[in-house]
Scaffold this motif. Structure first.
Motif, PDB file in Angstrom:
ATOM      1  N   ARG A 146      13.369   2.822   8.460  1.00  0.00           N
ATOM      2  CA  ARG A 146      14.609   3.581   8.324  1.00  0.00           C
ATOM      3  C   ARG A 146      15.361   3.756   9.651  1.00  0.00           C
ATOM      4  NH1 ARG A 146      14.952   5.757   3.284  1.00  0.00           N
ATOM      5  NH2 ARG A 146      13.040   5.824   2.061  1.00  0.00           N
ATOM      6  N   LEU A 147      15.184   2.772  10.536  1.00  0.00           N
ATOM      7  CA  LEU A 147      15.945   2.759  11.785  1.00  0.00           C
ATOM      8  C   LEU A 147      17.278   2.045  11.587  1.00  0.00           C
ATOM      9  CD1 LEU A 147      13.005   1.769  14.173  1.00  0.00           C
ATOM     10  CD2 LEU A 147      14.094   4.019  14.006  1.00  0.00           C
ATOM     11  N   PHE A 148      17.298   1.136  10.630  1.00  0.00           N
ATOM     12  CA  PHE A 148      18.512   0.376  10.310  1.00  0.00           C
ATOM     13  C   PHE A 148      18.945   0.674   8.886  1.00  0.00           C
ATOM     14  CE2 PHE A 148      16.767  -3.261  13.182  1.00  0.00           C
ATOM     15  CZ  PHE A 148      17.168  -2.585  14.319  1.00  0.00           C
ATOM     16  N   LYS A 149      20.216   0.473   8.638  1.00  0.00           N
ATOM     17  CA  LYS A 149      20.731   0.546   7.274  1.00  0.00           C
ATOM     18  C   LYS A 149      20.090  -0.575   6.449  1.00  0.00           C
ATOM     19  CE  LYS A 149      25.290   2.198   8.734  1.00  0.00           C
ATOM     20  NZ  LYS A 149      26.717   1.835   8.863  1.00  0.00           N
ATOM     21  N   THR A 150      20.124  -0.419   5.138  1.00  0.00           N
ATOM     22  CA  THR A 150      19.577  -1.458   4.265  1.00  0.00           C
ATOM     23  C   THR A 150      20.631  -2.549   4.085  1.00  0.00           C
ATOM     24  OG1 THR A 150      18.275   0.221   3.142  1.00  0.00           O
ATOM     25  CG2 THR A 150      18.474  -1.910   2.045  1.00  0.00           C
ATOM     26  N   LEU A 151      20.612  -3.488   5.032  1.00  0.00           N
ATOM     27  CA  LEU A 151      21.529  -4.626   5.004  1.00  0.00           C
ATOM     28  C   LEU A 151      20.718  -5.899   4.786  1.00  0.00           C
ATOM     29  CD1 LEU A 151      23.657  -3.633   8.131  1.00  0.00           C
ATOM     30  CD2 LEU A 151      24.343  -3.410   5.738  1.00  0.00           C
ATOM     31  N   HIS A 152      21.397  -6.976   4.426  1.00  0.00           N
ATOM     32  CA  HIS A 152      20.708  -8.242   4.228  1.00  0.00           C
ATOM     33  C   HIS A 152      20.209  -8.737   5.591  1.00  0.00           C
ATOM     34  CE1 HIS A 152      19.905 -12.387   3.238  1.00  0.00           C
ATOM     35  NE2 HIS A 152      20.099 -12.109   1.953  1.00  0.00           N
ATOM     36  N   PRO A 153      18.882  -8.855   5.789  1.00  0.00           N
ATOM     37  CA  PRO A 153      18.339  -9.196   7.108  1.00  0.00           C
ATOM     38  C   PRO A 153      18.855 -10.505   7.697  1.00  0.00           C
ATOM     39  CG  PRO A 153      16.595  -8.473   5.634  1.00  0.00           C
ATOM     40  CD  PRO A 153      17.830  -8.624   4.804  1.00  0.00           C
ATOM     41  N   GLN A 154      18.901 -11.565   6.871  1.00  0.00           N
ATOM     42  CA  GLN A 154      19.352 -12.863   7.398  1.00  0.00           C
ATOM     43  C   GLN A 154      20.823 -12.829   7.826  1.00  0.00           C
ATOM     44  OE1 GLN A 154      17.443 -12.702   4.582  1.00  0.00           O
ATOM     45  NE2 GLN A 154      15.600 -13.860   5.166  1.00  0.00           N
ATOM     46  N   ILE A 155      21.640 -12.111   7.050  1.00  0.00           N
ATOM     47  CA  ILE A 155      23.057 -12.004   7.408  1.00  0.00           C
ATOM     48  C   ILE A 155      23.208 -11.187   8.692  1.00  0.00           C
ATOM     49  CG2 ILE A 155      25.301 -11.074   6.690  1.00  0.00           C
ATOM     50  CD1 ILE A 155      24.502 -11.815   3.795  1.00  0.00           C
ATOM     51  N   SER A 181      28.478  -4.730  31.802  1.00  0.00           N
ATOM     52  CA  SER A 181      29.481  -4.233  30.862  1.00  0.00           C
ATOM     53  C   SER A 181      29.398  -4.973  29.531  1.00  0.00           C
ATOM     54  CB  SER A 181      30.885  -4.396  31.466  1.00  0.00           C
ATOM     55  OG  SER A 181      31.869  -4.101  30.509  1.00  0.00           O
ATOM     56  N   LEU A 182      29.236  -6.286  29.599  1.00  0.00           N
ATOM     57  CA  LEU A 182      29.111  -7.076  28.372  1.00  0.00           C
ATOM     58  C   LEU A 182      27.887  -6.659  27.580  1.00  0.00           C
ATOM     59  CD1 LEU A 182      30.003 -10.807  29.087  1.00  0.00           C
ATOM     60  CD2 LEU A 182      30.955  -9.330  27.334  1.00  0.00           C
ATOM     61  N   GLU A 183      26.773  -6.507  28.279  1.00  0.00           N
ATOM     62  CA  GLU A 183      25.540  -6.114  27.595  1.00  0.00           C
ATOM     63  C   GLU A 183      25.721  -4.766  26.891  1.00  0.00           C
ATOM     64  OE1 GLU A 183      21.966  -6.148  29.913  1.00  0.00           O
ATOM     65  OE2 GLU A 183      22.434  -8.099  30.788  1.00  0.00           O
ATOM     66  N   GLU A 184      26.212  -3.788  27.626  1.00  0.00           N
ATOM     67  CA  GLU A 184      26.362  -2.440  27.051  1.00  0.00           C
ATOM     68  C   GLU A 184      27.304  -2.449  25.857  1.00  0.00           C
ATOM     69  OE1 GLU A 184      24.520   0.160  27.636  1.00  0.00           O
ATOM     70  OE2 GLU A 184      23.471  -1.088  29.091  1.00  0.00           O
ATOM     71  N   ASN A 185      28.437  -3.125  26.006  1.00  0.00           N
ATOM     72  CA  ASN A 185      29.420  -3.157  24.921  1.00  0.00           C
ATOM     73  C   ASN A 185      28.894  -3.881  23.695  1.00  0.00           C
ATOM     74  OD1 ASN A 185      32.369  -2.076  25.465  1.00  0.00           O
ATOM     75  ND2 ASN A 185      31.514  -2.716  27.421  1.00  0.00           N
ATOM     76  N   MET A 186      28.263  -5.036  23.909  1.00  0.00           N
ATOM     77  CA  MET A 186      27.796  -5.805  22.758  1.00  0.00           C
ATOM     78  C   MET A 186      26.623  -5.113  22.067  1.00  0.00           C
ATOM     79  SD  MET A 186      28.433  -9.804  23.429  1.00  0.00           S
ATOM     80  CE  MET A 186      28.434 -10.071  21.660  1.00  0.00           C
ATOM     81  N   VAL A 187      25.718  -4.547  22.843  1.00  0.00           N
ATOM     82  CA  VAL A 187      24.608  -3.824  22.229  1.00  0.00           C
ATOM     83  C   VAL A 187      25.147  -2.663  21.392  1.00  0.00           C
ATOM     84  CG1 VAL A 187      22.652  -2.286  22.705  1.00  0.00           C
ATOM     85  CG2 VAL A 187      22.818  -4.493  23.881  1.00  0.00           C
ATOM     86  N   GLN A 188      26.094  -1.918  21.957  1.00  0.00           N
ATOM     87  CA  GLN A 188      26.682  -0.792  21.225  1.00  0.00           C
ATOM     88  C   GLN A 188      27.388  -1.255  19.954  1.00  0.00           C
ATOM     89  OE1 GLN A 188      26.454   2.558  21.628  1.00  0.00           O
ATOM     90  NE2 GLN A 188      24.907   2.008  23.139  1.00  0.00           N
ATOM     91  N   HIS A 189      28.228  -2.288  20.072  1.00  0.00           N
ATOM     92  CA  HIS A 189      28.978  -2.772  18.908  1.00  0.00           C
ATOM     93  C   HIS A 189      28.047  -3.304  17.825  1.00  0.00           C
ATOM     94  CE1 HIS A 189      32.875  -2.085  20.559  1.00  0.00           C
ATOM     95  NE2 HIS A 189      32.752  -2.973  21.527  1.00  0.00           N
ATOM     96  N   LEU A 190      27.062  -4.111  18.238  1.00  0.00           N
ATOM     97  CA  LEU A 190      26.208  -4.753  17.247  1.00  0.00           C
ATOM     98  C   LEU A 190      25.195  -3.793  16.641  1.00  0.00           C
ATOM     99  CD1 LEU A 190      25.696  -8.171  19.068  1.00  0.00           C
ATOM    100  CD2 LEU A 190      26.964  -7.778  16.938  1.00  0.00           C
ATOM    101  N   LEU A 191      24.667  -2.882  17.445  1.00  0.00           N
ATOM    102  CA  LEU A 191      23.667  -1.963  16.900  1.00  0.00           C
ATOM    103  C   LEU A 191      24.281  -0.770  16.189  1.00  0.00           C
ATOM    104  CD1 LEU A 191      20.781  -1.914  19.520  1.00  0.00           C
ATOM    105  CD2 LEU A 191      20.902  -3.071  17.336  1.00  0.00           C
ATOM    106  N   THR A 192      25.433  -0.323  16.598  1.00  0.00           N
ATOM    107  CA  THR A 192      26.056   0.817  15.917  1.00  0.00           C
ATOM    108  C   THR A 192      26.322   0.469  14.460  1.00  0.00           C
ATOM    109  OG1 THR A 192      27.077   1.588  17.951  1.00  0.00           O
ATOM    110  CG2 THR A 192      28.034   2.382  15.903  1.00  0.00           C
ATOM    111  N   GLY A 193      26.544  -0.795  14.208  1.00  0.00           N
ATOM    112  CA  GLY A 193      26.794  -1.219  12.833  1.00  0.00           C
ATOM    113  C   GLY A 193      25.566  -1.223  11.955  1.00  0.00           C
ATOM    114  N   ILE A 194      24.357  -1.173  12.547  1.00  0.00           N
ATOM    115  CA  ILE A 194      23.158  -1.226  11.705  1.00  0.00           C
ATOM    116  C   ILE A 194      22.228  -0.039  11.895  1.00  0.00           C
ATOM    117  CG2 ILE A 194      23.171  -3.751  11.475  1.00  0.00           C
ATOM    118  CD1 ILE A 194      21.041  -3.907  13.616  1.00  0.00           C
ATOM    119  N   ILE A 195      22.417   0.761  12.935  1.00  0.00           N
ATOM    120  CA  ILE A 195      21.567   1.943  13.093  1.00  0.00           C
ATOM    121  C   ILE A 195      21.925   2.993  12.054  1.00  0.00           C
ATOM    122  CG2 ILE A 195      21.006   3.887  14.602  1.00  0.00           C
ATOM    123  CD1 ILE A 195      21.246   2.038  16.964  1.00  0.00           C
ATOM    124  N   LYS A 196      20.928   3.580  11.434  1.00  0.00           N
ATOM    125  CA  LYS A 196      21.172   4.573  10.375  1.00  0.00           C
ATOM    126  C   LYS A 196      21.454   5.939  10.987  1.00  0.00           C
ATOM    127  CE  LYS A 196      19.349   5.998   5.927  1.00  0.00           C
ATOM    128  NZ  LYS A 196      18.285   5.783   4.950  1.00  0.00           N
TER     129      LYS A 196
END
Length: 196
Positions: A146-155, A181-196
């Motif tokens: 329950r750390l991530f939303k229930t999304l399709h894993p492969q997608i 800066s790239l690392e911080e921004n991309m990690v935030q953008h990509l993980l904020t979309g899947i963290i519950k």
């Protein structure tokens, strides 16, 4: 014509691979000849054959060197006690770092792998599939805990890998963005979309 000049702690073959990688990225594997590679290095074309067997051998070494780096890092991540969020964060950062520090090789591996000889192509695809499966396993672990939303894993994996691969388009402007800066921004953008 000059002799091949080696880099510090490098071999003549390392120099050939570095130049081949740059040419394959700019022109594509098929459009690049060994004669052209020799000209960019200011050596005679036959001199290349003292160090390599063929143009295909160069592509193979580039692709499998990149695959080895990613596989070894993934093995380290899978063996760690980090939670799924931290594992994915570290993988995203690693992809960004590789794109910044080894751009030509990563680009060639991403785009020219289809030109590998049949046996090498099968092996490369097997390694790539294993890497993506491990990535998917981490996403599944995060969903179960329950750390991530229930999304399709492969997608989810495809989205993350496509996003970091898209950094190719920033390469010519990389001095405008710090790697941090790239690392911080991309990690935030990509993980904020899947963290519950």
């Amino acid at each position: 014509m000059a002799k091949i000049k080696t880099l510090t702690n490098g071999t003549k073959k390392d120099v050939i691979l570095k130049n081949a990688s740059a040419l394959f990225r700019k022109k594509g594997f098929k459009a690049t000849s060994l004669r052209e590679l020799a000209e960019t290095m200011d050596i005679e074309a036959p001199s290349l054959y003292n160090h390599i067997g063929s143009k295909s051998e160069l592509l193979e070494e580039i692709c499998f060197s990149v695959a080895k780096d990613f596989t070894e890092y993934m093995n380290t991540i899978m063996a760690s006690k980090d939670d799924a969020v931290e594992k994915i964060s570290k993988l995203i950062r690693f992809h960004i770092q590789k794109m910044y520090t080894d751009f030509d090789n990563v680009f060639v591996s991403n785009h020219e792998w289809k030109q590998l000889q049949k046996k090498q192509l099968t092996e490369f695809l097997s390694q790539r599939k294993a890497y993506e499966s491990a990535f998917t396993e981490i996403i599944n672990e995060g969903i179960k805990k329950r750390l991530f939303k229930t999304l399709h894993p492969q997608i989810t994996v495809l989205t993350i890998l496509s996003a970091v691969r898209g950094l190719e388009f920033l390469h010519d402007h990389k001095n405008e963005y710090s790697i941090e800066s790239l690392e911080e921004n991309m990690v935030q953008h990509l993980l904020t979309g899947i963290i519950k």
